[in-house]
Design a protein around this motif. Structure first.
Motif, PDB file in Angstrom:
ATOM      1  N   PRO A 126     -17.418 -29.394  33.050  1.00  0.00           N
ATOM      2  CA  PRO A 126     -16.884 -28.024  32.790  1.00  0.00           C
ATOM      3  C   PRO A 126     -17.185 -26.813  33.443  1.00  0.00           C
ATOM      4  O   PRO A 126     -18.567 -26.792  33.681  1.00  0.00           O
ATOM      5  N   VAL A 127     -16.633 -25.812  33.593  1.00  0.00           N
ATOM      6  CA  VAL A 127     -17.140 -24.682  34.442  1.00  0.00           C
ATOM      7  C   VAL A 127     -18.577 -24.068  33.964  1.00  0.00           C
ATOM      8  O   VAL A 127     -19.300 -23.704  34.803  1.00  0.00           O
ATOM      9  N   TRP A 128     -18.775 -24.080  32.528  1.00  0.00           N
ATOM     10  CA  TRP A 128     -20.118 -23.566  31.955  1.00  0.00           C
ATOM     11  C   TRP A 128     -21.201 -24.342  32.446  1.00  0.00           C
ATOM     12  O   TRP A 128     -22.383 -23.948  32.734  1.00  0.00           O
ATOM     13  N   LEU A 129     -21.054 -25.793  32.820  1.00  0.00           N
ATOM     14  CA  LEU A 129     -21.941 -26.392  33.093  1.00  0.00           C
ATOM     15  C   LEU A 129     -22.194 -26.994  34.526  1.00  0.00           C
ATOM     16  O   LEU A 129     -23.122 -27.442  34.666  1.00  0.00           O
ATOM     17  N   ALA A 130     -21.177 -26.680  35.417  1.00  0.00           N
ATOM     18  CA  ALA A 130     -21.353 -26.950  36.656  1.00  0.00           C
ATOM     19  C   ALA A 130     -22.438 -26.463  37.471  1.00  0.00           C
ATOM     20  O   ALA A 130     -22.378 -25.211  37.471  1.00  0.00           O
ATOM     21  N   PRO A 131     -23.117 -27.068  38.314  1.00  0.00           N
ATOM     22  CA  PRO A 131     -24.012 -26.541  38.878  1.00  0.00           C
ATOM     23  C   PRO A 131     -23.705 -25.378  39.848  1.00  0.00           C
ATOM     24  O   PRO A 131     -24.240 -24.493  40.181  1.00  0.00           O
ATOM     25  N   GLN A 172     -20.331 -23.262  40.366  1.00  0.00           N
ATOM     26  CA  GLN A 172     -18.947 -23.044  39.698  1.00  0.00           C
ATOM     27  C   GLN A 172     -17.826 -22.525  40.843  1.00  0.00           C
ATOM     28  O   GLN A 172     -16.704 -22.704  40.876  1.00  0.00           O
ATOM     29  N   VAL A 173     -18.230 -21.950  42.039  1.00  0.00           N
ATOM     30  CA  VAL A 173     -17.266 -21.553  42.968  1.00  0.00           C
ATOM     31  C   VAL A 173     -17.676 -21.749  44.387  1.00  0.00           C
ATOM     32  O   VAL A 173     -18.881 -21.462  44.767  1.00  0.00           O
ATOM     33  N   LYS A 174     -16.920 -22.264  45.174  1.00  0.00           N
ATOM     34  CA  LYS A 174     -17.394 -22.534  46.482  1.00  0.00           C
ATOM     35  C   LYS A 174     -16.388 -21.535  47.419  1.00  0.00           C
ATOM     36  O   LYS A 174     -15.150 -21.555  47.488  1.00  0.00           O
ATOM     37  N   VAL A 175     -17.098 -20.668  48.353  1.00  0.00           N
ATOM     38  CA  VAL A 175     -16.021 -19.857  49.238  1.00  0.00           C
ATOM     39  C   VAL A 175     -16.183 -20.473  50.669  1.00  0.00           C
ATOM     40  O   VAL A 175     -17.262 -20.625  51.107  1.00  0.00           O
TER      41      VAL A 175
END
Length: 267
Positions: free
Chosen positions: A168-173, A175-178
């Motif tokens: 889940p988003v809160w746990l993801a190492p 969260q966003v890849k640009v």
């Protein structure tokens, strides 16, 4: 991670009177269930084992019959009141006390012990622990070991399998890849990733000299929750094109709304 050479355990000890035992047990069980629920585990699928002493071989256990009878009874009572999915195992208790073990299954169906709630008659006796009760007399306290996660390494292993890496988003190492389409977009990607970081969002910029299709495939394989592709159009717009994990189509959203969306997910 399930079988490491050394592991870290969140072990703690609660020292209490006999009339406090039930309340303390319930508090710890509530804490354990809160943790499982917070990480997305179905509490109804967690197997609990009540380990009791072998009534035919009492010699190998420390502590009195009175203490064992009281603690086994109170563990059973609390497990029933909390509606735990538990089974009793005679002869599986440690020599120093009965316990409740909470076990999670991996993808192969194997059970791994995580949380544990354990009485200990040994340490209070060895250290001659006493307190003065309301009657002015010395009394030996009860001691509870409790480990909420158990082994951190083992819990993380089960967490990885539970989500198959798609945290889940809160746990993801991350969260966003640009992703930068070309060389001209690298600086902007790094600035955008830095802006996300300043808003407590875990972001990375991929500015490697690879094709954009390769970068998208790589981010998809890594199961990043949000992927942003930055080209000429995106650099000249106040909108972001966001690819959500598991989706093939992108959506358009303002940077401010996107940051707020992730903040809401983190909460």
């Amino acid at each position: 991670l399930t079988r490491v050479r050394g592991f870290t355990q969140d072990d703690a000890h609660i020292v209490c009177r006999g009339d406090q035992v039930e309340e303390e047990l319930k508090k710890v069980i509530d804490f354990i269930l809160f943790i499982f629920n917070s990480f997305g585990f179905d509490i109804n699928l967690i197997n609990v084992y009540l380990s009791l002493r072998d009534p035919e071989d009492k010699e190998k256990y420390t502590g009195s019959d009175e203490g064992w009878n009281f603690t086994e009874k109170i563990l059973r009572q609390v497990a029933q009141e909390k509606e735990l999915n538990f089974v009793e195992e005679k002869g599986e208790a440690a020599f120093y006390g009965p316990k409740l073990d909470f076990k999670l299954k991996d993808v192969l169906g194997r059970e791994w012990q995580c949380s544990t709630l354990q009485f200990d008659f040994n340490i209070p006796e060895r250290f001659d622990m006493n307190f003065v009760n309301n009657g002015g007399e010395k009394e030996r306290p009860y001691m509870l070991h409790r480990a909420l996660f158990g082994s951190f390494e083992r819990f993380i292993a089960l967490l990885i399998e539970h989500y198959a890496g798609a945290f889940p988003v809160w746990l993801a190492p991350i969260q966003v890849k640009v992703l930068a389409v070309g060389e001209d977009h690298r600086d902007y990607c790094q600035q955008l990733a830095q802006e996300f970081k300043q808003n407590n969002i875990r972001a990375e910029a991929d500015i490697e000299d690879d094709t954009i299709n390769y970068k998208i495939r790589k981010a998809t394989t890594e199961k990043i929750p949000y992927v942003l592709v930055i080209g000429d159009q995106e650099m000249n717009s106040d909108k972001l094109n966001v690819r959500d994990r598991g989706q093939t189509e992108t959506r358009e959203i303002s940077k401010e709304d996107f940051i707020q969306e992730i903040r809401d997910q983190q909460k």
